[in-house]
Design a protein around this motif. Structure first.
Motif, short mmCIF file in Angstrom:
data_model
loop_
_atom_site.label_atom_id
_atom_site.label_comp_id
_atom_site.label_asym_id
_atom_site.label_seq_id
_atom_site.Cartn_x
_atom_site.Cartn_y
_atom_site.Cartn_z
N HIS A 140 81.58 14.73 -1.96
CA HIS A 140 81.93 13.66 -2.84
C HIS A 140 83.45 13.44 -2.38
N CYS A 141 83.91 12.33 -3.08
CA CYS A 141 85.18 11.88 -2.85
C CYS A 141 85.92 11.54 -4.32
N CYS A 144 83.88 8.70 -6.04
CA CYS A 144 82.36 8.74 -6.31
C CYS A 144 82.33 8.77 -7.91
N HIS A 158 77.67 6.60 -5.35
CA HIS A 158 78.17 5.39 -5.10
C HIS A 158 77.52 4.25 -5.60
N HIS A 358 82.13 10.74 4.86
CA HIS A 358 82.32 10.41 3.56
C HIS A 358 83.91 10.26 3.03
ZN LIG Z 1 82.48 9.26 -2.71
#
Ligand SMILES: [Zn+2]
Length: 440
Positions: A140-141, A144, A158, A358
């Motif tokens: 994840h980022c 997200c 996303h 990602h």
């Molecule tokens: Zn993300």
């Protein structure tokens, strides 16, 4: 007789559009303060080239970097390694790319390549659809979206809203800058499709203040506040409706039918064995709480030999016997955005975490947007470039076309993409190695 390669429209050729994209990137602000050994434009252009070549991963692109062609075709001086490219792209704000989309779009407008897409009285049909392109329990980022499950587990994902100009008789579409649906900075609150839709419409108007559009969307967007937003921005609409979700409109149509206000029409398509049946009524209230929002209603049944498919829409275009068939085809063309645009993201970039990385901030979103930019250039070729069309027809599928394009790109030196496509068109014959025989 010599085979002559089909002509190329100069300003809309792949080479001209690559130059346009590159000069657009060159105008974007570099966020880096110190490490400027690698050019920001080269990093953006390398990612674009990777997506334009549909290289399966950043690593494969890096390994295979065919030095000469990345320079002559994509204008890249130096390709960064995959780690550097990710690091440079990750902090880039996705909204920076909007002017680059606009440049390519304007080039098409100037080249009169937009006109064949006009659908009704100079209006273009603009399809809009939300699509998911990433989902993971672990990766994840900061951008997200999150779904927290009952057991506390989190799914990260996303989504973005895609928008494209479509035409029922034309296979190519013209994608516009998509609107990412992301998590708001520093909060756990997900962005919603409705707010993203509002942003998309506002930005569309800022980018293209005079573009005449009829927005066509799925039935979940058919609500009175959204219709009011479209009106406020001077956009016409043709929106799907379903009896289960929009009971009030269907009741109003029923009432209109009792009052004798409904018109019926039908057309036989004997060659296809299909009967097209229509029922329509103009000027009915959209819903009980917004009776001032009045819509025109069109219902359609496609009756084949063994099944009947129903469709219905509400629109602000006046429905008449002479345009009912055309409007139906416009409404049904909406599938193109799902088929063409969304599948591009899915088939060519689905597992970003495996293919491209990602990132922690924006990388996943930036790559998805660059993929749509590469797709926009491809679609311009599909619509305007006779050489591209001829090679595509000769090879029979896009998959094979990209494969052959990459194979030549990696193995042979070309001065331009046009030369590469000419090689695909004429056939490329490897010459046999010259072996010197020792006759002593
Ligand atoms: Zn993300």
């Amino acid at each position: 007789m010599a085979i002559v390669a089909p002509p190329v429209r100069k300003h809309l050729s792949a080479d001209a559009l690559f130059r346009l994209v590159r000069s657009g990137f060159a105008g974007l602000p570099d966020h880096r303060l110190d490490d400027t050994e690698l050019s920001f434009t080269d990093a953006l252009m390398s990612a674009f080239a990777m997506l334009s070549l549909k290289a399966p991963s950043l690593l494969a692109f890096d390994k295979e970097r065919a030095e000469g062609n990345v320079h002559t075709i994509y204008g890249i001086e130096r390709v960064p390694c995959d780690t550097s490219m990710r690091e440079i792209l990750d902090p880039v704000s996705p909204k920076l790319f909007r002017p680059v989309f606009k440049r390519v779009f304007r080039q098409r407008q100037r080249g009169k390549a937009l006109e064949p897409m006009a659908f009704l009285d100079g209006h273009y049909l603009l399809a809009r659809d939300g699509t998911g392109y990433f989902s993971s329990q672990t990766i994840h980022c900061a951008s997200c979206l999150q779904k927290v499950h009952r057991n506390g587990a989190i799914t990260y994902f996303h989504q973005m809203l895609g928008a494209a100009i479509i035409h029922p008789d034309i296979r190519a579409v013209i994608p516009l800058m998509p609107e990412p649906i992301v998590r708001h900075d520093g909060t756990a609150k997900n962005d919603g499709e409705r707010t993203a839709a509002k942003r998309l419409v506002g930005k569309l108007r800022r980018d293209h203040p005079h573009l005449k559009c009829i927005v066509t969307e799925a039935s979940r967007s058919s609500n009175a506040p959204h219709i009011e937003t479209l009106h406020a921005y001077g956009l016409r609409y043709l929106l799907g409706v379903k009896e289960g979700d929009h009971a009030y409109v269907f009741q109003q149509v029923q009432a209109a039918e009792h009052a004798g206000r409904v018109t019926y029409d039908e057309r036989h398509d004997r060659a296809a064995g299909v009967l097209h049946r229509f029922r329509f009524v103009n000027d009915v209230p959209r819903n009980a709480s917004h009776t001032d929002v009045r819509v025109n209603f069109l219902e359609y049944w496609e009756q084949g030999a063994d099944k009947v498919q129903p469709f219905s829409w509400v629109t602000d275009l006046r429905v008449r016997t002479r345009n009912v068939y055309h409007l139906m085809r416009g409404g049904r063309a909406r599938w193109k955005i799902a088929n063409e645009t969304c599948n591009t993201l899915k088939n060519q970039g689905y597992h970003f975490e495996h293919n491209y990385g990602h990132g922690t901030q924006h990388l996943a979103v930036v790559l998805a947007i660059l993929m749509l930019l590469a797709f926009l250039v491809d679609q311009a070729q599909q619509l305007c470039c006779a050489l591209f069309q001829a090679v595509w027809a000769k090879l029979g599928s896009k998959r094979l076309l990209w494969e052959r394009m990459r194979a030549l790109f990696y193995d042979y030196a070309f001065a331009s993409m046009r030369q590469l496509f000419e090689a695909l068109w004429y056939g490329f014959k490897k010459s046999s190695p010259l072996v010197t025989l020792d006759s002593s």
